[in-house]
Design an enzyme around this catalytic site. Sequence first.
Site, PDB file in Angstrom:
ATOM      1  N   GLU A 178      -3.969  -6.499  -4.409  1.00  0.00           N
ATOM      2  CA  GLU A 178      -2.608  -6.935  -4.704  1.00  0.00           C
ATOM      3  C   GLU A 178      -2.596  -7.488  -6.127  1.00  0.00           C
ATOM      4  O   GLU A 178      -3.548  -8.132  -6.552  1.00  0.00           O
ATOM      5  CB  GLU A 178      -2.163  -8.015  -3.719  1.00  0.00           C
ATOM      6  CG  GLU A 178      -2.001  -7.457  -2.329  1.00  0.00           C
ATOM      7  CD  GLU A 178      -1.426  -8.467  -1.352  1.00  0.00           C
ATOM      8  OE1 GLU A 178      -0.599  -9.296  -1.747  1.00  0.00           O
ATOM      9  OE2 GLU A 178      -1.815  -8.409  -0.172  1.00  0.00           O
ATOM     10  N   PHE A 230     -16.678 -10.957  -8.588  1.00  0.00           N
ATOM     11  CA  PHE A 230     -16.505 -11.496  -7.228  1.00  0.00           C
ATOM     12  C   PHE A 230     -17.484 -12.615  -6.921  1.00  0.00           C
ATOM     13  O   PHE A 230     -17.902 -12.810  -5.789  1.00  0.00           O
ATOM     14  CB  PHE A 230     -16.537 -10.379  -6.166  1.00  0.00           C
ATOM     15  CG  PHE A 230     -15.144  -9.883  -5.883  1.00  0.00           C
ATOM     16  CD1 PHE A 230     -14.429  -9.212  -6.854  1.00  0.00           C
ATOM     17  CD2 PHE A 230     -14.524 -10.149  -4.677  1.00  0.00           C
ATOM     18  CE1 PHE A 230     -13.123  -8.801  -6.637  1.00  0.00           C
ATOM     19  CE2 PHE A 230     -13.214  -9.748  -4.444  1.00  0.00           C
ATOM     20  CZ  PHE A 230     -12.519  -9.071  -5.431  1.00  0.00           C
ATOM     21  N   LYS A 273      15.359  -3.029   3.338  1.00  0.00           N
ATOM     22  CA  LYS A 273      14.347  -2.728   2.326  1.00  0.00           C
ATOM     23  C   LYS A 273      14.589  -1.331   1.725  1.00  0.00           C
ATOM     24  O   LYS A 273      14.499  -1.144   0.503  1.00  0.00           O
ATOM     25  CB  LYS A 273      12.977  -2.765   3.007  1.00  0.00           C
ATOM     26  CG  LYS A 273      11.817  -2.987   2.086  1.00  0.00           C
ATOM     27  CD  LYS A 273      10.608  -3.195   2.972  1.00  0.00           C
ATOM     28  CE  LYS A 273       9.361  -3.399   2.216  1.00  0.00           C
ATOM     29  NZ  LYS A 273       8.194  -3.377   3.093  1.00  0.00           N
ATOM     30  N   CYS A 287      -6.092  -8.811   3.553  1.00  0.00           N
ATOM     31  CA  CYS A 287      -7.183  -7.898   3.936  1.00  0.00           C
ATOM     32  C   CYS A 287      -8.463  -8.594   4.396  1.00  0.00           C
ATOM     33  O   CYS A 287      -8.926  -8.364   5.511  1.00  0.00           O
ATOM     34  CB  CYS A 287      -7.525  -6.980   2.773  1.00  0.00           C
ATOM     35  SG  CYS A 287      -6.220  -5.810   2.422  1.00  0.00           S
ATOM     36  N   VAL A 291       0.843  -1.206   0.000  1.00  0.00           N
ATOM     37  CA  VAL A 291       0.000   0.000   0.000  1.00  0.00           C
ATOM     38  C   VAL A 291       0.877   1.254   0.000  1.00  0.00           C
ATOM     39  O   VAL A 291       0.711   2.141  -0.840  1.00  0.00           O
ATOM     40  CB  VAL A 291      -0.958   0.012   1.213  1.00  0.00           C
ATOM     41  CG1 VAL A 291      -1.682   1.350   1.307  1.00  0.00           C
ATOM     42  CG2 VAL A 291      -1.975  -1.122   1.098  1.00  0.00           C
ATOM     43  N   THR A 304      -5.959   0.368   6.869  1.00  0.00           N
ATOM     44  CA  THR A 304      -7.336   0.048   7.260  1.00  0.00           C
ATOM     45  C   THR A 304      -7.406   0.060   8.774  1.00  0.00           C
ATOM     46  O   THR A 304      -6.775  -0.765   9.440  1.00  0.00           O
ATOM     47  CB  THR A 304      -7.732  -1.322   6.705  1.00  0.00           C
ATOM     48  OG1 THR A 304      -7.568  -1.246   5.291  1.00  0.00           O
ATOM     49  CG2 THR A 304      -9.177  -1.657   7.030  1.00  0.00           C
ATOM     50  N   ARG A 320       0.261 -14.635   2.729  1.00  0.00           N
ATOM     51  CA  ARG A 320      -0.482 -14.387   3.972  1.00  0.00           C
ATOM     52  C   ARG A 320      -1.919 -14.878   3.850  1.00  0.00           C
ATOM     53  O   ARG A 320      -2.612 -14.572   2.887  1.00  0.00           O
ATOM     54  CB  ARG A 320      -0.482 -12.888   4.308  1.00  0.00           C
ATOM     55  CG  ARG A 320       0.810 -12.428   4.919  1.00  0.00           C
ATOM     56  CD  ARG A 320       0.794 -10.951   5.151  1.00  0.00           C
ATOM     57  NE  ARG A 320       0.843 -10.205   3.886  1.00  0.00           N
ATOM     58  CZ  ARG A 320       0.758  -8.872   3.810  1.00  0.00           C
ATOM     59  NH1 ARG A 320       0.595  -8.153   4.885  1.00  0.00           N
ATOM     60  NH2 ARG A 320       0.837  -8.275   2.642  1.00  0.00           N
ATOM     61  N   ASP A 324      10.732   3.717   5.940  1.00  0.00           N
ATOM     62  CA  ASP A 324      10.450   2.376   6.456  1.00  0.00           C
ATOM     63  C   ASP A 324      11.442   2.064   7.566  1.00  0.00           C
ATOM     64  O   ASP A 324      12.563   2.593   7.565  1.00  0.00           O
ATOM     65  CB  ASP A 324      10.560   1.332   5.331  1.00  0.00           C
ATOM     66  CG  ASP A 324       9.783   0.072   5.663  1.00  0.00           C
ATOM     67  OD1 ASP A 324       8.685  -0.112   5.110  1.00  0.00           O
ATOM     68  OD2 ASP A 324      10.265  -0.728   6.511  1.00  0.00           O
ATOM     69  N   LYS A 344      -3.729 -15.727  -4.188  1.00  0.00           N
ATOM     70  CA  LYS A 344      -4.377 -15.555  -5.487  1.00  0.00           C
ATOM     71  C   LYS A 344      -3.271 -15.371  -6.507  1.00  0.00           C
ATOM     72  O   LYS A 344      -2.088 -15.271  -6.129  1.00  0.00           O
ATOM     73  CB  LYS A 344      -5.334 -14.363  -5.479  1.00  0.00           C
ATOM     74  CG  LYS A 344      -4.642 -13.018  -5.306  1.00  0.00           C
ATOM     75  CD  LYS A 344      -5.626 -11.869  -5.504  1.00  0.00           C
ATOM     76  CE  LYS A 344      -4.883 -10.550  -5.495  1.00  0.00           C
ATOM     77  NZ  LYS A 344      -5.741  -9.406  -5.737  1.00  0.00           N
TER      78      LYS A 344
HETATM   79  C1  UDX Z   1      -8.848  -6.890  -1.383  1.00  0.00           C
HETATM   80  C2  UDX Z   1      -9.831  -5.866  -1.969  1.00  0.00           C
HETATM   81  O1  UDX Z   1     -10.276  -6.311  -3.249  1.00  0.00           O
HETATM   82  C3  UDX Z   1      -9.179  -4.507  -2.074  1.00  0.00           C
HETATM   83  O2  UDX Z   1     -10.122  -3.547  -2.561  1.00  0.00           O
HETATM   84  C4  UDX Z   1      -8.697  -4.120  -0.683  1.00  0.00           C
HETATM   85  O3  UDX Z   1      -8.135  -2.859  -0.649  1.00  0.00           O
HETATM   86  C5  UDX Z   1      -7.727  -5.157  -0.138  1.00  0.00           C
HETATM   87  O4  UDX Z   1      -8.376  -6.433  -0.133  1.00  0.00           O
HETATM   88  P1  UDX Z   1      -6.823  -8.364  -2.282  1.00  0.00           P
HETATM   89  O5  UDX Z   1      -6.709  -8.911  -0.893  1.00  0.00           O
HETATM   90  O6  UDX Z   1      -5.591  -7.971  -2.997  1.00  0.00           O
HETATM   91  O7  UDX Z   1      -7.778  -7.072  -2.292  1.00  0.00           O
HETATM   92  O8  UDX Z   1      -7.509  -9.500  -3.144  1.00  0.00           O
HETATM   93  P2  UDX Z   1      -8.861  -9.736  -3.949  1.00  0.00           P
HETATM   94  O9  UDX Z   1      -8.573  -9.733  -5.394  1.00  0.00           O
HETATM   95  O10 UDX Z   1      -9.955  -8.865  -3.491  1.00  0.00           O
HETATM   96  O11 UDX Z   1      -9.161 -11.243  -3.513  1.00  0.00           O
HETATM   97  C6  UDX Z   1      -9.357 -11.577  -2.129  1.00  0.00           C
HETATM   98  C7  UDX Z   1      -9.578 -13.060  -1.977  1.00  0.00           C
HETATM   99  O12 UDX Z   1     -10.829 -13.452  -2.539  1.00  0.00           O
HETATM  100  C8  UDX Z   1      -8.520 -13.917  -2.666  1.00  0.00           C
HETATM  101  O13 UDX Z   1      -8.244 -15.029  -1.845  1.00  0.00           O
HETATM  102  C9  UDX Z   1      -9.197 -14.335  -3.961  1.00  0.00           C
HETATM  103  O14 UDX Z   1      -8.686 -15.524  -4.502  1.00  0.00           O
HETATM  104  C10 UDX Z   1     -10.634 -14.507  -3.480  1.00  0.00           C
HETATM  105  N1  UDX Z   1     -11.642 -14.361  -4.539  1.00  0.00           N
HETATM  106  C11 UDX Z   1     -11.810 -13.164  -5.159  1.00  0.00           C
HETATM  107  C12 UDX Z   1     -12.465 -15.430  -4.855  1.00  0.00           C
HETATM  108  O15 UDX Z   1     -12.332 -16.537  -4.294  1.00  0.00           O
HETATM  109  N2  UDX Z   1     -13.446 -15.255  -5.787  1.00  0.00           N
HETATM  110  C13 UDX Z   1     -13.652 -14.072  -6.423  1.00  0.00           C
HETATM  111  O16 UDX Z   1     -14.583 -13.987  -7.249  1.00  0.00           O
HETATM  112  C14 UDX Z   1     -12.799 -12.989  -6.112  1.00  0.00           C
END
Ligand code: UDX
Length: 439
Positions: A155, A249, A40, A260, A16, A126, A331, A35, A324
């Site tokens: 991410e 989603f 880093k 997150c 972030v 957050t 994490r 930092d 993902k």
């Molecule tokens: C999330 C939010 O999207 C972002 O707006 C916030 O600021 C931080 O948290 P991130 O953690 O990077 O972002 O990942 P994201 O792409 O949202 O996926 C979160 C989790 O949900 C992952 O484990 C992903 O695999 C899972 N996921 C996402 C699903 O299983 N199905 C989906 O349709 C979408």
Amino acid sequence: MSTTPIRLGVVGTGYVGLTTGACFAHLGHRVVCGDIDQRKVDLLNQGHIPIVEAGLEQIVNDARSADRLSFVFGAEAAAADADIVFLCVPTPQGDDGSADLSYIEQAAHQIAPVLKPGAVVVNKSTVPVGSTIEVEQALQRPDVYVVSNPEFLREGTAVTDFLHPDRVVIGSADRGAAERVAELYAGIETQIHVTDPASAETIKYAANGFLAMKISFVNAVAAMCEAVGADVGAVVDGIGSDPRIGTQFLQPGPGWGGSCFPKDSRALVKIAEEHGYNFTMMRGVIDVNDEQLERMVHKIVRASHRSDHDLTGITVGALGLTFKAGTDDLRESPAMAIIGVLRAAGATVRAFDPTTVGELSPHQSEVLSGIELVDDPLDIADGADVMVLFTEWPEFAKLDLNGLAARAGAGTTLVDTRNLLDPTLVRESGLNYDGVGRS
Ligand code: UDX
């Protein structure tokens, strides 16, 4: 590009802070990122980006060459000359599920003595509702303003999300301070929502909570599809064409993870509880996610032809480890959690992930210890009793299925926790296929 460059300090260079600093520098501002990890800071000053994040290296190094971005040790050095200081430090989950604010408080104490009169301190991390006021109290500087400006960066697509946001949310009790933060985004075309700090902080949790709810919903529907013989892909297509629902989603998977959703969903429940509201819906969203993990474990155990959870002597071939695709972040990765359960039951796990090929970072070595890592995805198949696709890396969609089948042996099951593969093609290769909610 912004026409009025502003001096910014950014405290924390995680995905972030680094993305925020680099993108504001890209927009023309002068940014100093601090930092507490000297190694880093050195790496960043040499142009090395310590995380996998598309497009980040390019904008960091372009901004460094233009002399608009630098990295320093510590919060004070980042904040000293800044008109606006962004706090982008971690807010990990505390023992009771609430967000641990110690990094934020520490950063506030460190910058308080050096802040310029009239500076604006922005909470980008957050933080629980009410934290804007807590930072004000920690600073003890009535001459500076504290504003909430939550991030919505995913991410893997953080740079694009920053430069092309759906919205920017600014929460402030002071209109002028809000306008100064809004001005930073002048180079970006988007809607800016200015509201009070508590609403801005709630927006962040509500957004993540809602997205986690969508995923838990589709995972629950997938379980129902398996029970009734329906296909979740067809169901999502069918419901998603209603614009009130949409298809985003609603991709079934092994459960949501990452830095997150897990911590923010628990924090949301906790914040509500502390204010006398029992957020039962959010509790259900978390329960469904825990059940999804158990369902995946059950599928793998069944595919390994064991009737109980004793997996001694079983080898599991794993495709993907990160939470993902598009990131090296492990994490709260569902893959890691499921692998942990399988290993505890006695299984050997052999895994391939594109971000764990070659030399590992000390952190990777530590968290991946005990997992046999291979540098070619097909190698996971050697001697595998069951194979599992955990992460939706696009290259896995193009895997040589015949090669996998030849090496694992016909009749081995491939559990596809992301519904990434075509079941017909997998079966044609001689492997068995088990997806999520696919009839
Ligand atoms: C999330 C939010 O999207 C972002 O707006 C916030 O600021 C931080 O948290 P991130 O953690 O990077 O972002 O990942 P994201 O792409 O949202 O996926 C979160 C989790 O949900 C992952 O484990 C992903 O695999 C899972 N996921 C996402 C699903 O299983 N199905 C989906 O349709 C979408």
